[in-house]
Design a protein around this motif. Structure first.
Motif, PDB file in Angstrom:
ATOM      1  N   ALA A   1       1.472  21.643  67.476  1.00 31.03           N
ATOM      2  CA  ALA A   1       1.725  19.439  67.044  1.00 31.03           C
ATOM      3  C   ALA A   1       2.999  19.542  67.568  1.00 31.03           C
ATOM      4  CB  ALA A   1       1.801  20.162  65.190  1.00 31.03           C
ATOM      5  N   LEU A   2       3.632  20.381  67.377  1.00 29.49           N
ATOM      6  CA  LEU A   2       5.156  20.418  68.108  1.00 29.49           C
ATOM      7  C   LEU A   2       5.176  19.715  69.464  1.00 29.49           C
ATOM      8  CD1 LEU A   2       7.209  22.419  66.257  1.00 29.49           C
ATOM      9  CD2 LEU A   2       6.824  20.371  65.673  1.00 29.49           C
ATOM     10  N   ALA A   3       4.954  20.344  69.991  1.00 27.62           N
ATOM     11  CA  ALA A   3       4.411  20.715  71.568  1.00 27.62           C
ATOM     12  C   ALA A   3       3.773  19.508  71.640  1.00 27.62           C
ATOM     13  CB  ALA A   3       3.607  21.620  72.359  1.00 27.62           C
ATOM     14  N   ASN A   4       3.254  18.590  71.402  1.00 30.99           N
ATOM     15  CA  ASN A   4       2.387  17.813  71.911  1.00 30.99           C
ATOM     16  C   ASN A   4       2.632  16.416  71.898  1.00 30.99           C
ATOM     17  OD1 ASN A   4      -0.277  16.162  71.819  1.00 30.99           O
ATOM     18  ND2 ASN A   4       0.437  15.812  69.848  1.00 30.99           N
ATOM     19  N   GLY A   5       3.296  16.347  69.991  1.00 31.35           N
ATOM     20  CA  GLY A   5       4.590  15.411  69.728  1.00 31.35           C
ATOM     21  C   GLY A   5       5.475  14.516  71.015  1.00 31.35           C
ATOM     22  N   THR A   6       6.369  16.086  70.643  1.00 31.72           N
ATOM     23  CA  THR A   6       7.132  16.056  71.624  1.00 31.72           C
ATOM     24  C   THR A   6       7.350  15.889  73.834  1.00 31.72           C
ATOM     25  OG1 THR A   6       9.093  17.215  70.334  1.00 31.72           O
ATOM     26  CG2 THR A   6      10.029  16.911  72.549  1.00 31.72           C
ATOM     27  N   GLY A   7       6.091  16.775  73.849  1.00 34.71           N
ATOM     28  CA  GLY A   7       6.032  17.243  75.000  1.00 34.71           C
ATOM     29  C   GLY A   7       5.006  15.258  75.559  1.00 34.71           C
ATOM     30  N   SER A   8       4.424  14.872  75.091  1.00 32.37           N
ATOM     31  CA  SER A   8       3.301  13.836  75.808  1.00 32.37           C
ATOM     32  C   SER A   8       3.720  12.566  75.121  1.00 32.37           C
ATOM     33  CB  SER A   8       2.142  13.468  74.479  1.00 32.37           C
ATOM     34  OG  SER A   8       2.050  13.602  73.430  1.00 32.37           O
TER      35      SER A   8
ATOM     36  N   LEU B 127      18.966  14.066  71.443  1.00 30.99           N
ATOM     37  CA  LEU B 127      18.040  15.202  71.227  1.00 30.99           C
ATOM     38  C   LEU B 127      16.724  14.557  71.013  1.00 30.99           C
ATOM     39  CD1 LEU B 127      17.563  18.648  71.302  1.00 30.99           C
ATOM     40  CD2 LEU B 127      17.635  18.378  69.145  1.00 30.99           C
ATOM     41  N   VAL B 128      15.807  14.590  71.176  1.00 32.08           N
ATOM     42  CA  VAL B 128      14.502  14.575  70.869  1.00 32.08           C
ATOM     43  C   VAL B 128      14.131  15.375  70.303  1.00 32.08           C
ATOM     44  CG1 VAL B 128      12.268  13.151  71.626  1.00 32.08           C
ATOM     45  CG2 VAL B 128      14.410  12.651  72.469  1.00 32.08           C
ATOM     46  N   LEU B 129      12.842  15.061  69.425  1.00 32.81           N
ATOM     47  CA  LEU B 129      12.345  16.001  68.755  1.00 32.81           C
ATOM     48  C   LEU B 129      11.039  15.798  67.579  1.00 32.81           C
ATOM     49  CD1 LEU B 129      13.527  16.032  65.286  1.00 32.81           C
ATOM     50  CD2 LEU B 129      15.415  17.546  66.524  1.00 32.81           C
ATOM     51  N   THR B 130      10.553  16.304  67.553  1.00 30.98           N
ATOM     52  CA  THR B 130       9.187  15.933  65.901  1.00 30.98           C
ATOM     53  C   THR B 130       8.988  16.623  64.978  1.00 30.98           C
ATOM     54  OG1 THR B 130       7.855  16.168  68.480  1.00 30.98           O
ATOM     55  CG2 THR B 130       6.713  16.432  66.166  1.00 30.98           C
ATOM     56  N   GLU B 131       8.695  16.256  63.825  1.00 33.09           N
ATOM     57  CA  GLU B 131       8.763  16.652  62.524  1.00 33.09           C
ATOM     58  C   GLU B 131       7.039  15.748  61.683  1.00 33.09           C
ATOM     59  OE1 GLU B 131      12.083  18.159  60.510  1.00 33.09           O
ATOM     60  OE2 GLU B 131      13.177  17.307  61.187  1.00 33.09           O
TER      61      GLU B 131
END
Ligand SMILES: Nc1ncnc2c1ncn2[C@@H]1O[C@H](COP(=O)(O)OP(=O)(O)OP(=O)(O)O)[C@@H](O)[C@H]1O
Ligand SMILES: Nc1ncnc2c1ncn2[C@@H]1O[C@H](COP(=O)(O)OP(=O)(O)OP(=O)(O)O)[C@@H](O)[C@H]1O
Ligand SMILES: [Mg+2]
Ligand SMILES: [Mg+2]
Lengths: 242, 295, 327, 375, 252
Positions: free
Chosen positions: D124-131, D246-250
């Motif tokens: 989910a983190l990879a997906n959120g940030t990546g996409s 910094l960009v991040l997903t939570e």
């Protein structure tokens, strides 16, 4: 026991009274009495393990447990740490010489701080021990045994201490060097140093000393002036078990 | 363009410079360790914790007293060094007559205590500590952007290292120290206060660790574990350099920084082990270390 | 335990006396065995198994320190290394428990041979540092090697059928398997200490130069004891992996090396039973103080400091002094 | 019914701030808000420190299940520890509600009928940030990867997402774990010319890397930094000066809406700090568990897990969602950018909301995980 | 000289320490059955020679042979196995072993490997009788059960001899056996050395000239790492170079 201490004409420079000493639990010195006048050379003779080295250590304050009295010019030294005893003007040249291997010859020579005015200058020391001058920059323990002994004596002459405790300065040395050290002691005496010498080699002791103390089992059992050595030679041999 | 194994020489210079900067920390830490080992014969396992304390005290000075980085640079080594002196007086001084291994075990225990206490108090996420304004920014060297702060770290470390080396190898005080290591009793019998000398030496070594901590605070995360992993590497540095050799510790520290820098470019996965591999090789060829004296 | 007939040998009073000590030791071993046989019925078996594994580990370590005079600060490499091997063998290759333990043990022996032959060239602190460094290499290898599962470790290790026959999946059944291994290991160590080999080791520890001059190839003896110690540490690690069904980085980390030193030191390094007591105490402490978080490390550190400063002989060492008997 | 909840997490290590005592508080709040006492359910909380060590975690979990009659274990950050508890829970047939751990394997190849993965996972983190970042034009990536299984997984997940979204991966550098100095790796990343430097590492490594990126002026020079596993507590530790941009997903941010603000305020009153998404997840998970127990009228693991899947999930903190058959709980995820010190109005005002990833696409599709429970 | 006469022989033995020549091109032949002394000023390289001969140090150049066998590259422990055993200047006993055990450690070596860690040490009881005899030989029977570390200096010395003799060495090397001893002990140890020399060869370093004169059949004088003179006491002590370098003019 006090009879062991002879009457001196003048007040003694060093007076040791009822000195006792221990290594951990083992009681080694059982009441040593000594008197040494200014400018005298006295020796401590005795068998192995009699307590000669221990006596010197106790005077120098590097024996952990000791009691009794040691005075220098009337000043009580017992109870002081060895650094303060050194500063009062006593210096020890130990049995094992204690040359520092991580220091050069020069650093070894210059290591002990001056504690009093009146020490020899470096020039005078080199005059006495020319060998040292040539090897100033080499590592201290790379010197030969005899040279190490010279260095050990030389470095305490600089400090101004005028009471020198020399512990078997001839042990393990070639006869030729023993003679050289004998000459040095005579010269020091001339310059006004007071010397307490521990010796196994009593021929050597006889050639330099004014007086001999005989120690056995941690006690002074006799005092023999050098002049009366001839008469007492039998007695002395018995003491030393020769 | 001329390339070396696929890396532009310019980039390589940059990486070497970075290696040198890391080497500065290794050098300073292993120097402190070597001073303590060389003169007290104690392997100071607490060194990493004391490095961490250096960084933390700097942070505390800033947070609680508003004292800047420059104040920290002066005060922290003194404060942490003083704590080292207390430790030496209360505990380490009782071990000199024993096998050196006990010193290792004692300081290992102390490291656990110190790190645990800081963890309880401050957690492990780390504390923010900024680069002082005077040293912010950087210089473009053409082949890389060199932050001013890193340049300062190298200069400071070189000065401190060679200052210490000079102090110990070339001065009278240093001669006392070296002599006292070999034979404290005799040095005492020359009229020198040896216990104080030894205590101050430990304090000095600890102060060096703390100073490294202050230098590290602005660029590394200030947290209670920051020294724990570093200390093992620093041990390796000291072993490679030859334990107790001051110059060995300094040169090996910088040298291994460089080697590690190269490893990070050519084989980054192995950069953590490269020091240990070098150590194994050195021990095979020169068991006393590169600059060590054989016993 | 009677004196073997040495026809006509003049047996001195003083040389006969120490013969009583083995009787005392056998008594203690018997008491320990009885305790451990009964224990799982009123104590938590997993906890007991942990104690047993660490007791063997600490004894193996102490064989090197207390009787070989060598402080290794890298014994985690053997303990952890073996635990990875045995976990992997049990999980991926379906090895039965005894084979998995055997394989782990063998791997530790090989590792011990490699590290030992380099480390024994140095002594004292240097030896400690060198073993630490090699253990660190093993740690990094374990972190990165594909089969170890990195941070996750090897999890869900199955307890297969013992000898391919007996179902010992249940904790209590498995307990007796572990007891057999660990108790056997400790007895072996006891025998090693009191073997001709142990006697030479003792001489080497006392005066290495003299041993050489008498013609003993000191380095071979040191290497041999190092390998034996590593091997048995490996046995402990391999068994532990099956107990917890897990092999993880903790077991190869340098703090594990520190922990085993603590166990030996706390119990008494010049004793037979000290490491066992030390291991039991530390394991119990970790178990019951787990809720205290970082205070556990503080407490461990404090024990280290106190043990070094106040009772270097360790608990069993102190008791032995009271009894005036070597324990 | 007597229920025992074991909150097992890191009380002293690197994750103590983002889980730790806060998770116990969150669990207690859930029990109070559920009103367990009034409903005749007697709930007790146990807590322990696993020190981020799988062996410790497994010892405690075994002991809890065998001796202390614990019914459900909650939280458990650190994937290795969580996997250990996951396996034991399955063996002992109890319930495990993961909030702190990241590994998406828990609901993938390793999935278990006894585990609910509540808050987030690496996918989910990879997906959120990546996409989301690729969509914003950050389409070329370079990874700084911690060289062990977890880092590799994070990198692989993210690369897949980046490439699937039309971006490209220019390279990757693997750094030793744990690391201290990242400048060398950052320079390699910089030299690659990628628009985004993805930090496929965690904890202290991420913090150090971000700090040093700021020192080397990497973000100022135009590259973006994406944290793949970073929490608000890390941002707090770094300070906005270093973390900005910094960009991040939570899965949660205290300042999302009135309900989160109200809950977070109550939490802060007890904890002294704002909650993290892990705390929010523990609250939400425990609350739902209790609802399921009430619904099933039993604490039998099978019945409760079934009830948890059946009942709709809805709470003020994490909103709506469902518990899938593979154990994955779904909800919206959010993409944030860290504010600069000027933009921030004070403590804990750290995030600027960039995008919301709806629950349906936020998590790995059921069939991609390789979970054998999915047929 | 025929090979059977010479038990130990060194040819061109040289040792260099970091640029410093401690031993330079020394040739040495020790005759079987003799007591051979090595003297010389401090730092002459005597101890170094000893270390080279027993392989505690590796020579930089030269060759050493024992009983006609080249031992230049052998390990120290193997030398002892061949029957050439040294004693040390400072008490070399195993302090925490009893007197009997000390001797037994030497006897035990006959068993060969001794790596049998699985066997009980009771197998060593077979050596008790012989060990006891050795202990008796040096007059330590009453102390057999005592820890060696608690003995007095002279008795430690005696124990060391007993241990060394237990190996029944053909060649015994003694480094300053009298160092730091008082006169009475010197005489006792001299007598002991004389007694044990009956059917073996002894090479010793000693500064005490009267002991050297009394015991030795042949003397090698070293100076600055080189052989200065060689011969019996009479020859050597009258050699002017020896007098200058070692004995000194004022002696005796
Ligand atoms: N460090 C020590 N610990 C315990 N006992 C010691 C220690 N040093 C010496 N002794 C004992 O103290 C006694 C006196 O020793 P000391 O060294 O003073 O003798 P000495 O007269 O100088 O003999 P030597 O001629 O052998 O130098 C001896 O019985 C010796 O065994
Ligand atoms: N390991 C070493 N490194 C450097 N030099 C050494 C080393 N060992 C000995 N030497 C030097 O070699 C020379 C010879 O030393 P050796 O010990 O053999 O002398 P010796 O003849 O036994 O003297 P002594 O009668 O004083 O014991 C000395 O100058 C010594 O400093
Ligand atoms: Mg003496
Ligand atoms: Mg010699």
């Amino acid at each position: 026991m006090a009879e062991a201490a002879p009457k001196l004409d003048t007040a003694p420079l060093l007076a040791v009274r009822d000195l006792e000493g221990w290594y951990g639990e083992s009681h080694v010195l059982h009441g040593i009495n000594l008197d040494v006048a200014q400018g005298e050379v006295v020796t401590l003779l005795g068998r192995n393990g009699a307590g000669k080295t221990t006596t010197l250590k106790a005077i120098m304050g590097i024996l952990a447990k000791r009691k009794g009295s040691v005075t220098l010019n009337g000043r009580e030294l017992i109870g002081l740490p060895s650094r303060d005893i050194a500063r009062a003007g006593i210096a020890l040249c130990p049995e094992e010489r204690a040359i520092f291997s991580s220091l050069s010859v020069e650093e070894n020579l210059m290591l002990p701080p001056r504690v009093k005015p009146g020490g020899l200058s470096v020039e005078q020391i080199f005059e006495m021990f020319p060998n040292l001058k040539e090897r100033l920059s080499s590592q201290g323990t790379k010197l030969s045994g005899g040279e190490q002994q010279m260095l050990a004596i030389g470095r305490i002459l600089r400090t101004g201490a005028n009471l020198l405790l020399l512990d078997e300065p001839t042990e393990g040395l070639a006869p030729v060097i023993v003679q050289q050290i004998g000459a040095t002691i005579a010269m020091l005496k001339q310059q006004g140093f007071t010397i307490v010498l521990v010796e196994q080699n009593f021929h050597f002791a006889a050639s330099v000393a004014d007086r001999h103390y005989v120690i056995e089992l941690g006690k002074v059992i006799d005092t023999i002036p050098n002049a009366e050595l001839e008469e007492n030679i039998e007695k002395l041999h018995a003491y030393l078990g020769v | 363009m001329f390339e070396l194994l696929g890396i532009a020489p310019q980039a390589l210079f940059g990486q070497l410079l970075l290696g040198l900067i890391n080497g500065s920390f290794y050098a300073m830490l292993s120097l402190g360790l070597a001073v303590i080992f060389g003169l007290l014969n104690i392997i100071n396992f607490t060194h990493g914790a004391q490095y961490m304390m250096g960084a933390f005290v700097a942070w505390m000075l800033l947070t609680y007293f508003g004292l800047s980085y420059w104040w920290a640079l002066v005060l922290v080594p003194v404060i942490v060094g003083a704590s080292g002196i207390v430790i030496e007086r209360l505990m380490i001084s009782r071990l000199y007559h024993l096998d050196h291994l006990y010193g290792l075990l004692l300081t290992f225990g102390l490291a656990l205590i110190i790190q645990g206490l800081f963890r309880n108090q401050y957690g492990v996420s780390g504390m923010p500590y900024s680069i002082p304004p005077e040293l912010q920014g950087g210089t473009n060297l053409g082949f890389m952007f060199l932050p001013n702060y890193r340049a300062w770290v190298v200069v400071a470390s070189v000065v401190v290292c060679f200052g210490t080396w000079f102090l110990i190898e070339k001065t009278r005080l240093g001669a006392y120290l070296r002599a006292a290591t070999e034979n404290p009793t005799m040095v005492g019998a020359f009229g020198i206060n040896v216990p104080r000398l030894i205590t101050l030496t430990y304090g000095f070594g600890v102060g060096l660790a703390a100073l490294a901590g202050v230098l590290a605070a602005p660029i590394y995360s200030v947290n209670p574990n920051m020294g724990a992993d570093l200390i093992i590497i620093v041990f390796a540095v000291v072993v490679i350099g030859g334990m107790g050799s001051i110059m060995g510790a300094i040169l090996t520290g910088f040298g291994l920084g460089l080697v590690e820098g190269l490893a990070r470019v050519f084989y980054p996965e192995g950069s953590a082990v490269v020091i240990f591999v070098i150590m194994a090789i050195v021990l095979l060829i020169k068991p006393a270390g590169l600059f060590g004296r054989t016993a | 335990m009677t004196d073997q007939t040495m026809s006509g040998a003049p047996v001195n009073e003083k040389t006969r006396q120490p013969l009583r000590v083995p009787v005392l030791h056998m008594g203690i071993f018997a008491a320990l065995l009885i305790f451990f046989l009964a224990a799982p019925f009123f104590l938590y078996p997993v906890f007991l198994m942990k104690v047993l594994c660490f007791a063997l580990f600490a004894c193996a370590f102490n064989l090197l320190l207390g009787y070989g005079g060598l402080l290794s600060f890298g014994h985690a490499a053997f303990f952890g290394g073996a635990s990875y091997i045995s976990a992997h063998a049990a999980k991926m290759w379906g090895f039965t428990p005894e084979l998995a333990v055997l394989l782990g043990t063998g791997a530790a022996a090989v590792l011990g041979l490699v590290i030992g032959s380099l480390a024994i060239r140095r002594q004292g602190i240097y030896f400690a540092m060198v073993t630490l460094a090699f253990a660190q290499m093993v740690f990094f290898f374990s972190l990165q090697a594909p089969f170890t599962g990195g941070e996750d470790g090897i999890q869900a290790v199955p307890r297969n059928l013992l000898f391919g026959l007996f179902d010992i999946r249940h904790d209590r059944a498995f307990y007796f398997f572990v007891l057999a291994i660990c108790f056997g290991g400790v007895l072996l160590i006891y025998r090693i200490i009191h073997s001709p080999f142990g006697q030479v080791l003792k001489a080497i520890r006392e005066n290495e130069q003299r041993s050489i001059s008498l013609g003993y190839q000191v380095n071979r003896y040191k290497l041999a004891v190092f390998v034996i110690s590593a091997t048995l540490a490996g046995t402990a690690g391999a068994t532990k992996a099956l107990v917890f069904q897990l092999a993880s980085l903790t077991d190869v980390h340098w703090t594990m090396s520190g922990e085993v030193v603590l166990m030996a030191l706390l119990g008494g390094i010049h004793t037979i039973f000290g490491p066992i007591a030390g291991a039991a105490l530390i394991v119990a402490m970790q178990n019951y103080f787990a809720g205290f978080g970082a205070w556990v490390t503080v407490l461990q550190g404090a024990i280290f400091v106190i043990a070094v400063l106040l009772f270097r002989e360790g608990i069993v060492g102190v008791i032995g002094k009271w009894l005036k008997k070597p324990l | 019914i007597d229920i025992r909840i074991g909150v097992l997490n890191d009380r002293s290590g690197i994750y103590a701030d983002l889980s730790g005592e806060g998770s116990v508080i969150a669990a207690r709040m859930a029990i109070e808000d559920f009103g367990a006492a009034d409903k005749g359910i007697n709930v007790e909380i146990l807590s322990a420190d696993h020190q981020n060590r799988p062996d410790v975690a497994s010892t405690i979990a075994r002991q809890w299940y065998d001796n202390d009659n614990v019914d459900v274990i909650a939280d458990v950050p650190t994937s290795s520890a969580a996997i250990a508890v996951h396996e034991i829970t399955r063996e002992k047939n109890r319930v495990f509600i993961v909030s702190g751990a990241a590994s998406s394997d828990l609901t993938g190849t390793m999935c278990s009928p006894n585990t609910a993965h509540w808050t987030y996972d690496t996918w989910a983190l990879a997906n959120g940030t990546g996409s989301a970042m690729v969509q914003e034009g950050f389409d070329s990536w370079y990874f700084l990867t911690a060289d062990y299984a977890f880092g590799h997984a994070l990198e692989a997940d993210t690369s897949a997402v980046v490439e699937a979204s039309g971006g490209e991966v220019l390279g990757t550098v693997r750094h030793p774990f744990p690391g201290q100095d990242f400048s060398s790796f950052l320079l390699q990343a910089q030299a690659s010319g990628a628009k985004v430097i993805g930090l496929a590492n965690a904890g202290g490594d991420t913090v150090n890397a971000i700090k040093q990126a700021s020192e080397f002026g990497i973000t100022q020079a135009g590259q973006a930094l994406a944290g793949l596993l970073i929490f608000i507590t890390d941002v707090d530790a770094l300070g906005l000066n270093d973390a900005q941009g910094l960009v991040l997903t939570e899965a949660f941010y205290w300042d999302l809406n009135d309900e989160t603000r109200e809950w977070s305020e109550r939490f802060e009153a007890q904890r002294g700090a704002k909650p993290t998404m892990v705390h929010a997840g523990v609250y939400s998970g425990v609350l739902h568990y209790l609802k399921a127990v009430e619904h099933a009228g039993s604490k039998d693991a099978e019945l409760v897990m079934a009830a948890m899947r059946e009942l709709p999930i809805e709470d003020p903190v994490m909103g709506g969602g469902e518990l899938r058959i593979d154990g994955r709980k779904t909800h919206d995820m959010y993409l944030f950018r860290v504010k600069s010190p000027d933009e921030s109005s004070g403590p804990w005002d750290y995030y600027e909301h960039l995008a919301t990833i709806p629950a349906e696409t936020a998590f790995r599709p059921l069939e991609d995980g390789g979970c054998e429970l999915v047929n | 000289m025929s090979d059977t006469d010479v038990i130990l022989s060194a040819k061109g033995m040289t040792k260099q320490f970091a640029g410093f020549m401690a031993v330079k091109d020394v040739n040495l032949d020790v005759k079987r059955g003799s007591i051979h002394a090595m003297i010389g000023p401090n730092g002459a390289g005597k101890t170094t020679c000893f270390n080279l001969l027993t392989k505690f140090l590796q020579p930089t150049a030269g060759s050493i042979s024992f009983n006609g066998k080249d031992i230049t590259t052998m390990a120290a422990s193997d030398i002892a196995r061949l029957g050439m055993v040294r004693s040390f200047q400072i008490s070399a006993v195993f302090p925490k072993l009893t007197v009997l055990e000390n001797v037994r450690v030497a006897l035990q070596r006959r068993r060969g490997g001794n790596f049998d860690f699985w066997r009980s040490q009771r197998v060593l009881n077979q050596f008790d009788e012989e060990a006891m005899r050795r202990v008796e030989e040096v007059g330590l029977t009453d102390f057999a059960g005592e820890l060696a570390g608690e003995l007095s200096y002279g008795r430690k010395r005696a124990l060391e001899f007993a241990t060394t003799l237990a190996l029944e060495p053909e060649l015994l090397l003694l480094d300053e056996p009298m160092a730091g001893m008082a006169q009475e002990d010197i005489e006792r140890i001299s007598a002991l050395i004389k007694r044990i020399s009956a059917n073996r060869t002894i090479l010793m370093v000693e500064h005490n000239l009267s002991v050297v004169a009394d015991l030795s059949d042949k003397i090698t004088v070293l100076a600055r790492g080189q052989v200065l003179a060689e011969g019996d006491y009479e020859t050597v002590s009258n050699d002017p170079r020896v007098i200058e370098a070692y004995i000194g003019v004022g002696h005796g």
